[in-house]
Design a protein around this motif. Structure first.
Motif, PDB file in Angstrom:
ATOM      1  N   TYR A   1       0.842  -1.190   0.000  1.00 52.21           N
ATOM      2  CA  TYR A   1       0.000   0.000   0.000  1.00 52.21           C
ATOM      3  C   TYR A   1       0.879   1.242   0.000  1.00 52.21           C
ATOM      4  O   TYR A   1       1.972   1.245   0.564  1.00 52.21           O
ATOM      5  CB  TYR A   1      -0.905   0.041   1.236  1.00 52.21           C
TER       6      TYR A   1
ATOM      7  N   LEU B   1      -4.668   5.644   2.201  1.00 55.21           N
ATOM      8  CA  LEU B   1      -4.062   4.351   1.900  1.00 55.21           C
ATOM      9  C   LEU B   1      -4.578   3.847   0.561  1.00 55.21           C
ATOM     10  O   LEU B   1      -5.775   3.634   0.390  1.00 55.21           O
ATOM     11  CB  LEU B   1      -4.431   3.337   2.979  1.00 55.21           C
TER      12      LEU B   1
ATOM     13  N   PHE C   1      -4.119   0.865  -2.424  1.00 56.87           N
ATOM     14  CA  PHE C   1      -3.628  -0.473  -2.710  1.00 56.87           C
ATOM     15  C   PHE C   1      -2.763  -0.456  -3.965  1.00 56.87           C
ATOM     16  O   PHE C   1      -3.143   0.094  -5.005  1.00 56.87           O
ATOM     17  CB  PHE C   1      -4.813  -1.408  -2.904  1.00 56.87           C
TER      18      PHE C   1
ATOM     19  N   ASN D   1      -3.596  -9.313  -7.567  1.00 56.66           N
ATOM     20  CA  ASN D   1      -4.393  -8.104  -7.671  1.00 56.66           C
ATOM     21  C   ASN D   1      -3.462  -6.940  -7.914  1.00 56.66           C
ATOM     22  O   ASN D   1      -2.328  -6.934  -7.428  1.00 56.66           O
ATOM     23  CB  ASN D   1      -5.172  -7.833  -6.370  1.00 56.66           C
TER      24      ASN D   1
ATOM     25  N   GLN E   1      -4.927  -8.897   7.660  1.00 57.44           N
ATOM     26  CA  GLN E   1      -3.633  -8.464   7.159  1.00 57.44           C
ATOM     27  C   GLN E   1      -2.871  -7.790   8.288  1.00 57.44           C
ATOM     28  O   GLN E   1      -3.415  -6.943   9.004  1.00 57.44           O
ATOM     29  CB  GLN E   1      -3.804  -7.489   5.993  1.00 57.44           C
TER      30      GLN E   1
ATOM     31  N   ARG F   1     -13.823  -5.484   3.068  1.00 58.20           N
ATOM     32  CA  ARG F   1     -13.435  -6.436   2.032  1.00 58.20           C
ATOM     33  C   ARG F   1     -14.642  -7.318   1.731  1.00 58.20           C
ATOM     34  O   ARG F   1     -15.200  -7.918   2.658  1.00 58.20           O
ATOM     35  CB  ARG F   1     -12.257  -7.279   2.502  1.00 58.20           C
TER      36      ARG F   1
ATOM     37  N   THR G   1     -10.835  -9.537  -3.772  1.00 53.47           N
ATOM     38  CA  THR G   1     -10.528  -8.122  -3.944  1.00 53.47           C
ATOM     39  C   THR G   1      -9.769  -7.611  -2.726  1.00 53.47           C
ATOM     40  O   THR G   1      -9.910  -8.151  -1.631  1.00 53.47           O
ATOM     41  CB  THR G   1     -11.806  -7.301  -4.131  1.00 53.47           C
ATOM     42  N   PRO G   2      -8.968  -6.590  -2.907  1.00 52.27           N
ATOM     43  CA  PRO G   2      -8.163  -6.099  -1.780  1.00 52.27           C
ATOM     44  C   PRO G   2      -8.983  -5.317  -0.765  1.00 52.27           C
ATOM     45  O   PRO G   2     -10.119  -4.922  -1.035  1.00 52.27           O
ATOM     46  CB  PRO G   2      -7.149  -5.193  -2.479  1.00 52.27           C
ATOM     47  N   LEU G   3      -8.368  -5.112   0.376  1.00 54.66           N
ATOM     48  CA  LEU G   3      -8.952  -4.248   1.394  1.00 54.66           C
ATOM     49  C   LEU G   3      -9.112  -2.830   0.852  1.00 54.66           C
ATOM     50  O   LEU G   3      -8.226  -2.329   0.166  1.00 54.66           O
ATOM     51  CB  LEU G   3      -8.041  -4.179   2.615  1.00 54.66           C
TER      52      LEU G   3
ATOM     53  N   PHE H   1      -9.711   0.981   2.293  1.00 53.89           N
ATOM     54  CA  PHE H   1      -9.620   1.742   3.540  1.00 53.89           C
ATOM     55  C   PHE H   1     -10.363   3.059   3.448  1.00 53.89           C
ATOM     56  O   PHE H   1     -10.450   3.674   2.379  1.00 53.89           O
ATOM     57  CB  PHE H   1      -8.149   2.038   3.870  1.00 53.89           C
TER      58      PHE H   1
END
Lengths: 114, 114
Positions: A35, A43, A45, A56, A103, B94, B100-102, B104
């Motif tokens: 990130y 933040l 990704f 991803n 995570q 999520r 798929t990614p987090l 924020f």
């Protein structure tokens, strides 16, 4: 168990240079995500690796790349640095890549581009 | 597209008073929800997550979060704030399906005043 480690912790580069950041995940974790954190964008990704494959990718230019090794350690590379690349780069690892997995983040690498 | 909103950039609370940091989300289905905290010059530390079941989730350092499906909210709470709770708090979401990614939120800076 040791946490996520990132090296180096601080880095100063000039525009046009390239940089490589390293991340060692928690032992046994196979997924590594990266990130970018900036005051303005928060933040964002960058990418996720699992079993040495990028699974991803975020919306960043091709100057940003990464890889994962067989021991799950990961590196990210930024080529042709721009001033706007100055940020805190965070690496996070998880056991697996399913959504429920937590995570865990490293302390980050603070990159300053002059 | 999924998104997370933390409507307050800054929350100020007196030590000993209850605190609430707000988070709402926009994700199809029932997502996994997370709270992280970031202290100065540190990475993100995991506080708690909602998977399923009881809408009140208890986490680290006395924090808890309440999941409200109808309001698509996941507010972070603590009955009695400490000065040491002063930090930057991030809500993340999520989806349950897919990989798929987090995502924020922008973060909320909590300041606990003695």
């Amino acid at each position: 168990k040791a946490g996520v480690t990132q090296t180096p912790r601080y880095l100063i580069k000039t525009r046009g240079q390239q940089v490589t950041l390293s991340c060692s995940p928690i032992s046994g974790h196979r997924s590594v995500s990266w990130y970018q954190q900036t005051p303005g964008q928060g933040l964002q990704f960058l990418f996720e690796y699992f079993s040495e494959t990028q699974r991803n990718k975020g919306n960043f230019p091709g100057r940003f790349s990464g890889r994962q090794f067989s021991n799950s350690r990961s590196e990210m590379n930024v080529s042709t640095l721009e001033l706007g690349d100055s940020a805190l780069y965070l690496c996070a690892s998880s056991l697996d890549r399913v959504g429920v997995e937590t995570q865990y983040f490293g302390p980050g690498t603070r990159l300053l581009v002059l | 597209a999924q998104s997370v909103a933390q409507p307050e950039d800054q929350v100020n609370v007196a030590e000993g008073n209850p605190l609430t940091v707000k988070c709402t989300y926009s994700v199809s289905g029932n997502p996994y929800l997370f709270w992280y905290v970031q202290y100065p010059n540190r990475g993100l530390q995991f506080l708690l997550k909602y998977i399923t079941g009881d809408n009140l989730v208890k986490g680290s350092y006395g924090f808890e979060a309440e999941f409200n499906k109808s309001q698509t909210s996941f507010h972070l709470k603590k009955p009695s704030a400490l000065v040491s709770d002063s930090a930057l708090y991030f809500c993340a979401v999520r989806p349950r399906s897919g990989n798929t990614p987090l995502v924020f939120g922008k973060g909320t800076r909590l300041s606990v005043i003695a």
